[in-house]
Write a protein that holds these residues in place. Structure first.
Motif, PDB file in Angstrom:
ATOM      1  N   LYS A  40     -37.610   8.067 -14.466  1.00  0.00           N
ATOM      2  CA  LYS A  40     -36.721   8.864 -14.384  1.00  0.00           C
ATOM      3  C   LYS A  40     -35.570   8.528 -15.658  1.00  0.00           C
ATOM      4  N   ARG A  41     -35.538   7.342 -16.087  1.00  0.00           N
ATOM      5  CA  ARG A  41     -34.608   7.218 -17.343  1.00  0.00           C
ATOM      6  C   ARG A  41     -35.201   8.164 -18.629  1.00  0.00           C
ATOM      7  N   ASN A  42     -36.587   7.976 -18.692  1.00  0.00           N
ATOM      8  CA  ASN A  42     -37.173   8.673 -19.728  1.00  0.00           C
ATOM      9  C   ASN A  42     -36.899  10.185 -19.753  1.00  0.00           C
ATOM     10  N   ALA A  43     -36.842  10.601 -18.509  1.00  0.00           N
ATOM     11  CA  ALA A  43     -36.796  12.178 -18.162  1.00  0.00           C
ATOM     12  C   ALA A  43     -35.386  12.570 -18.575  1.00  0.00           C
ATOM     13  N   LEU A  44     -34.182  11.806 -18.139  1.00  0.00           N
ATOM     14  CA  LEU A  44     -32.828  11.898 -18.489  1.00  0.00           C
ATOM     15  C   LEU A  44     -32.529  11.930 -20.046  1.00  0.00           C
ATOM     16  N   LEU A  45     -33.443  10.990 -20.725  1.00  0.00           N
ATOM     17  CA  LEU A  45     -33.150  10.704 -22.154  1.00  0.00           C
ATOM     18  C   LEU A  45     -33.835  12.046 -22.854  1.00  0.00           C
ATOM     19  N   SER A  46     -35.031  12.346 -22.201  1.00  0.00           N
ATOM     20  CA  SER A  46     -35.413  13.574 -23.028  1.00  0.00           C
ATOM     21  C   SER A  46     -34.624  14.701 -22.829  1.00  0.00           C
ATOM     22  N   SER A  47     -34.041  14.819 -21.885  1.00  0.00           N
ATOM     23  CA  SER A  47     -33.053  16.211 -21.515  1.00  0.00           C
ATOM     24  C   SER A  47     -31.883  16.032 -22.637  1.00  0.00           C
ATOM     25  N   THR A  48     -31.575  14.846 -23.349  1.00  0.00           N
ATOM     26  CA  THR A  48     -30.657  15.083 -24.173  1.00  0.00           C
ATOM     27  C   THR A  48     -31.011  14.825 -25.740  1.00  0.00           C
ATOM     28  N   ASP A  49     -32.339  14.793 -25.806  1.00  0.00           N
ATOM     29  CA  ASP A  49     -32.899  14.722 -27.083  1.00  0.00           C
ATOM     30  C   ASP A  49     -32.446  15.485 -28.187  1.00  0.00           C
ATOM     31  N   TYR A  50     -32.356  16.874 -27.630  1.00  0.00           N
ATOM     32  CA  TYR A  50     -32.117  17.774 -28.786  1.00  0.00           C
ATOM     33  C   TYR A  50     -30.567  17.516 -29.322  1.00  0.00           C
ATOM     34  N   LEU A  51     -29.867  16.726 -28.534  1.00  0.00           N
ATOM     35  CA  LEU A  51     -28.662  16.463 -29.150  1.00  0.00           C
ATOM     36  C   LEU A  51     -28.549  15.444 -30.215  1.00  0.00           C
ATOM     37  N   ALA A  52     -29.667  14.756 -30.511  1.00  0.00           N
ATOM     38  CA  ALA A  52     -29.783  13.769 -31.343  1.00  0.00           C
ATOM     39  C   ALA A  52     -30.599  14.149 -32.549  1.00  0.00           C
ATOM     40  N   LEU A  53     -30.883  15.510 -32.715  1.00  0.00           N
ATOM     41  CA  LEU A  53     -31.537  15.990 -33.760  1.00  0.00           C
ATOM     42  C   LEU A  53     -30.719  15.739 -35.163  1.00  0.00           C
ATOM     43  N   SER A  54     -31.459  15.841 -36.266  1.00  0.00           N
ATOM     44  CA  SER A  54     -30.761  15.186 -37.590  1.00  0.00           C
ATOM     45  C   SER A  54     -29.709  16.229 -37.999  1.00  0.00           C
ATOM     46  N   ASP A  55     -29.820  17.614 -37.419  1.00  0.00           N
ATOM     47  CA  ASP A  55     -28.966  18.462 -37.729  1.00  0.00           C
ATOM     48  C   ASP A  55     -27.867  18.866 -36.984  1.00  0.00           C
ATOM     49  N   THR A  76     -24.402  16.432 -34.945  1.00  0.00           N
ATOM     50  CA  THR A  76     -23.729  14.954 -35.039  1.00  0.00           C
ATOM     51  C   THR A  76     -23.679  14.935 -33.402  1.00  0.00           C
ATOM     52  N   LEU A  77     -24.111  13.553 -33.132  1.00  0.00           N
ATOM     53  CA  LEU A  77     -23.951  13.115 -31.953  1.00  0.00           C
ATOM     54  C   LEU A  77     -22.760  12.627 -31.527  1.00  0.00           C
ATOM     55  N   SER A  78     -22.096  13.046 -30.266  1.00  0.00           N
ATOM     56  CA  SER A  78     -20.700  12.634 -30.116  1.00  0.00           C
ATOM     57  C   SER A  78     -20.701  11.230 -29.581  1.00  0.00           C
ATOM     58  N   SER A  79     -19.613  10.466 -29.518  1.00  0.00           N
ATOM     59  CA  SER A  79     -19.648   9.027 -29.226  1.00  0.00           C
ATOM     60  C   SER A  79     -20.108   9.057 -27.617  1.00  0.00           C
ATOM     61  N   THR A  80     -19.474  10.043 -26.932  1.00  0.00           N
ATOM     62  CA  THR A  80     -19.836   9.883 -25.338  1.00  0.00           C
ATOM     63  C   THR A  80     -21.413   9.847 -25.199  1.00  0.00           C
ATOM     64  N   THR A  81     -22.057  10.772 -25.805  1.00  0.00           N
ATOM     65  CA  THR A  81     -23.408  11.202 -25.646  1.00  0.00           C
ATOM     66  C   THR A  81     -24.225  10.131 -26.229  1.00  0.00           C
ATOM     67  N   ALA A  82     -23.758   9.462 -26.925  1.00  0.00           N
ATOM     68  CA  ALA A  82     -24.408   8.368 -27.519  1.00  0.00           C
ATOM     69  C   ALA A  82     -24.263   7.032 -27.016  1.00  0.00           C
ATOM     70  N   THR A  83     -22.968   6.803 -26.017  1.00  0.00           N
ATOM     71  CA  THR A  83     -22.868   5.799 -25.261  1.00  0.00           C
ATOM     72  C   THR A  83     -23.732   5.909 -23.980  1.00  0.00           C
ATOM     73  N   TYR A  84     -23.724   7.224 -23.665  1.00  0.00           N
ATOM     74  CA  TYR A  84     -24.709   7.553 -22.517  1.00  0.00           C
ATOM     75  C   TYR A  84     -26.400   7.121 -22.866  1.00  0.00           C
ATOM     76  N   ARG A  85     -26.577   7.766 -23.709  1.00  0.00           N
ATOM     77  CA  ARG A  85     -27.738   7.541 -24.200  1.00  0.00           C
ATOM     78  C   ARG A  85     -28.401   5.944 -24.443  1.00  0.00           C
ATOM     79  N   GLN A  86     -27.475   5.257 -24.923  1.00  0.00           N
ATOM     80  CA  GLN A  86     -27.573   3.686 -25.052  1.00  0.00           C
ATOM     81  C   GLN A  86     -27.900   3.134 -23.541  1.00  0.00           C
ATOM     82  N   ALA A  87     -26.737   3.465 -22.811  1.00  0.00           N
ATOM     83  CA  ALA A  87     -26.740   3.050 -21.350  1.00  0.00           C
ATOM     84  C   ALA A  87     -28.019   3.270 -20.881  1.00  0.00           C
ATOM     85  N   LEU A  88     -28.544   4.310 -20.925  1.00  0.00           N
ATOM     86  CA  LEU A  88     -30.207   4.726 -20.314  1.00  0.00           C
ATOM     87  C   LEU A  88     -31.090   3.942 -20.921  1.00  0.00           C
ATOM     88  N   ARG A  89     -30.953   3.628 -22.104  1.00  0.00           N
ATOM     89  CA  ARG A  89     -31.955   2.860 -22.916  1.00  0.00           C
ATOM     90  C   ARG A  89     -32.088   1.326 -22.086  1.00  0.00           C
TER      91      ARG A  89
END
Lengths: 203, 94
Positions: free
Chosen positions: B43-58, B60-73
């Motif tokens: 389930k964690r991996n699925a949720l991470l995958s659903s926001t992967d597109y926000l972490a592409l190099s082109d 800028t990842l928002s701080s809230t999304t970065a915090t969310y993804r780190q909490a998932l990890r």
């Protein structure tokens, strides 16, 4: 035989059909009803060379133990041992009841040349309305030339928080050229508390 | 009475079948923590995958999304029992 007219209410007076009328080729062979049962099996009485295709329908299979898997295995000795080597593949699609998440993809419920029981549904719960339903098709089990292909699709209420619906797709083959002549369905732990498995033969 | 159903007919389990069943159930119980962790990671991996597109190099990842993804990890850290795994509360994506 007197002519019977259909009046959109009943055809109950028809007691036989002429041979030229097709009546279909899927024949119900057996119905197994679980009641706190360790397993549900069918042997060579039904799994034999009479049909090229056998279809199993799983209806409201409800476990006695929470969070278990619904599984099966083949036998080539009429049920003395359920240990046929299988290679299988699996993918699932699921969606939470509260819409908080969903998932689709390959999942590690496959087997690689294993005699283990194959999972057909996972995390089956014991809430009163929890159950797994679905079907499985087994092709030409009596062949002594080919491996024994099968395909299965089940749907289940995942016993997690939040509850989810999950459709699991499993297919593969029993890697044997011996005739498969029995099959056993059981939960990974505990009894099948309730449920029905219907076996059909298809020509 | 412990029984199995063969061709729709109820048949009592043999002593050997009952013993084999007890072994299988002990093995199943021993694997409970591993299975619950596997479900959590799926389930964690699925949720991470659903926001992967926000972490592409082109992007800028928002701080809230970065915090969310780190909490998932970090969600599997410190878990040692099945009950702890089942009590995990997933972070909310803002």
């Amino acid at each position: 035989m007197a002519l019977v007219k259909l009046n959109n209410q009943s055809i109950s007076e028809v007691t036989a059909l002429p041979a030229v009328v097709p009546i279909g080729s899927q024949v119900l062979l057996s119905t197994a009803t679980a009641s706190a049962s360790a397993s549900l099996s069918f042997n060579s009485t039904y799994i034999n060379s009479d049909y090229l295709v056998y279809k199993f329908e799983f209806i409201n299979c409800h476990p006695a133990t929470d969070n278990v898997s619904f599984t099966f295995n083949f036998s080539i000795d009429n049920g003395s041992n359920y240990n046929v080597v299988k290679t299988t593949t699996s993918f699932v699609s699921n969606h939470d009841e509260n819409d908080s998440g969903n998932n689709f993809g390959y999942q590690d419920f496959d087997l690689a040349q294993s005699t283990d029981y194959q999972i057909l549904a996972r995390l089956v719960g014991t809430e009163a309305d929890d159950n797994v339903s679905g079907s499985m098709t087994l092709f030409n089990p009596s062949s002594t030339t080919y491996v024994k292909h099968f395909t299965s699709t089940t749907n289940n209420v995942l016993s997690i928080s939040p509850p989810s619906t999950e459709e699991m797709f499993i297919s593969g083959y029993g890697n044997t050229t011996s005739a498969v002549n029995a099959i056993q369905f059981k939960m990974s732990s505990g009894n099948i508390d309730a449920g029905v498995i219907k076996l059909y033969g298809i020509n | 009475m412990e029984h199995k159903i063969i061709n729709g007919i109820s048949i009592p389990l043999t002593e050997a079948e009952i013993s084999a069943r007890l072994v299988d159930e002990a093995t199943w119980s021993e694997g409970a923590f591993g299975r619950s962790m596997a479900n959590l990671r799926q389930k964690r991996n699925a949720l991470l995958s659903s926001t992967d597109y926000l972490a592409l190099s082109d992007n800028t990842l928002s701080s809230t999304t970065a915090t969310y993804r780190q909490a998932l990890r970090d969600i599997t850290e410190g878990l040692t029992t099945k009950d702890e795994v089942e009590a995990v509360v997933f972070p909310t994506k803002e």
